[in-house]
Design a protein around this motif. Structure first.
Motif: not given
Length: 342
Positions: A256-271
């Motif tokens: 079993t493998l989680n597949l995603t990026g290393p960051e917890t990305a803030s939606v507000r910051r991305l905006a």
């Protein structure tokens, strides 16, 4: 940056030396079920190129889908991939008519509309896998799942790891856990080598969380921040890891493998980053909740390395893609949904 879709597809189909080396050691043909979806065509092309680079030109890559878009099938055929038109949900369909293969990637799934038709979601996500493992009981199977099998967790937690308890919210997520259980049961009782890939969220510029956020910022529409943090990952990396996971598929206890990026990305910051790209001030709606759907992909990064495209690069690529007026899918991810009703 990309000037057109062809350039994007070329980047998505370029294998790394590590993928070439892994596929060189993998015996048998590759069968991709559900190859007509958002990720399937690029995964098939990536596999074909990696096999060719590994000197495995005699290995066949089969792409199975209904192929209602014949142009997409013909484009894959031109790239050396054998397309097979087949409706896996047809109750009269005989899976024995499909090719034998030592390696199977299962990409079939039903998400959107599952709130209104939950039985369909269960039929696709949980019942169909039983037919698949009975048809290919000895094949190595990499089966796409989703991080939605986890509960919402505190944003500061870093996300759920593979050994954490599952806690699906809503019919879609529950049916996806059902899919996992069917594949895991085959691994346990038949010894079928299985890899379960819990993905969230892939980005390829035509769709994804970043396209959702960037499109709203550019249009001057408010960005919903009730789900205030997300994981994202470059689709090319996601496809590569999925193919490489075939070598890790195991009977007994499924890999079993989680597949995603290393960051917890803030939606507000991305905006805010997209606001800077488009020289506009983003607007927001809602208030951040203390929890979100987040996964810890440390195991993935330890085994396969970090994604080769960083979050900052993805933001820049996404903004440039929209500025150029290049195509988008028009199918939002609905990452904001918190009650599991898709």
């Amino acid at each position: 940056m990309f000037t057109n879709e062809a350039a994007l597809e070329e980047r998505l189909a370029t294998p790394s030396p590590a993928l070439v080396a892994d596929l060189a050691r993998l015996d048998g043909d590759l069968l991709v079920l559900g190859a007509g979806g958002k990720m399937g065509p690029s995964l098939c092309r990536l596999a074909r190129r990696a096999l060719d680079a590994a000197g495995r030109g005699d290995t066949t890559v089969y792409a199975v889908s209904r192929w209602s878009d014949r142009a997409a099938a013909e484009a894959l055929e031109a790239d050396g991939i054998r397309t097979v038109a087949f409706d896996l949900m047809d109750p009269a369909a005989d899976l024995s008519a499909l090719p034998d293969a030592a390696n199977v990637v299962f990409m079939v799934g039903a998400k959107f509309g599952s709130a209104g038709a939950p039985s369909h979601a269960w039929a696709v996500n949980a019942a169909m896998p039983d037919r698949v493992v009975r048809r290919w009981p000895q094949a190595r199977i990499a089966a796409f799942s989703t991080g939605n099998v986890y509960p919402l967790v505190p944003v500061a937690s870093g996300g759920c790891a593979e050994d954490d308890p599952v806690g699906p919210v809503g019919e879609y997520a529950m049916s996806c856990l059902g899919r996992e259980r069917i594949f895991a049961h085959a691994a346990l009782t038949r010894g079928t080598p299985v890899a379960l890939i819990r993905l969230n969220y892939a980005v390829d510029l035509r769709y994804g969380v970043l396209a959702d956020i960037a499109g709203r910022v550019r249009a001057g529409e408010p960005v919903d921040v009730r789900t205030g943090a997300v994981n994202v990952v470059w689709q090319g990396y996601a496809n590569e890891v999925t193919l490489r996971s075939l070598a890790h598929a195991t009977g007994g206890d499924a890999f079993t493998l989680n597949l995603t990026g290393p960051e917890t990305a803030s939606v507000r910051r991305l905006a805010g980053l997209f606001g800077a790209e488009f020289a506009t001030v983003p607007r927001f709606t809602g208030e951040e909740s203390p929890t979100a759907l987040l996964s810890d992909a440390s195991r993935c990064h330890r085994l396969f390395g970090y994604p080769d495209v960083t979050l900052g690069t993805l933001v820049a690529w996404q903004a440039d893609w929209l500025r150029r007026g290049l195509p988008v899918s028009g199918k939002p991810t609905k990452f904001q949904v918190r009650d599991g009703r898709f």
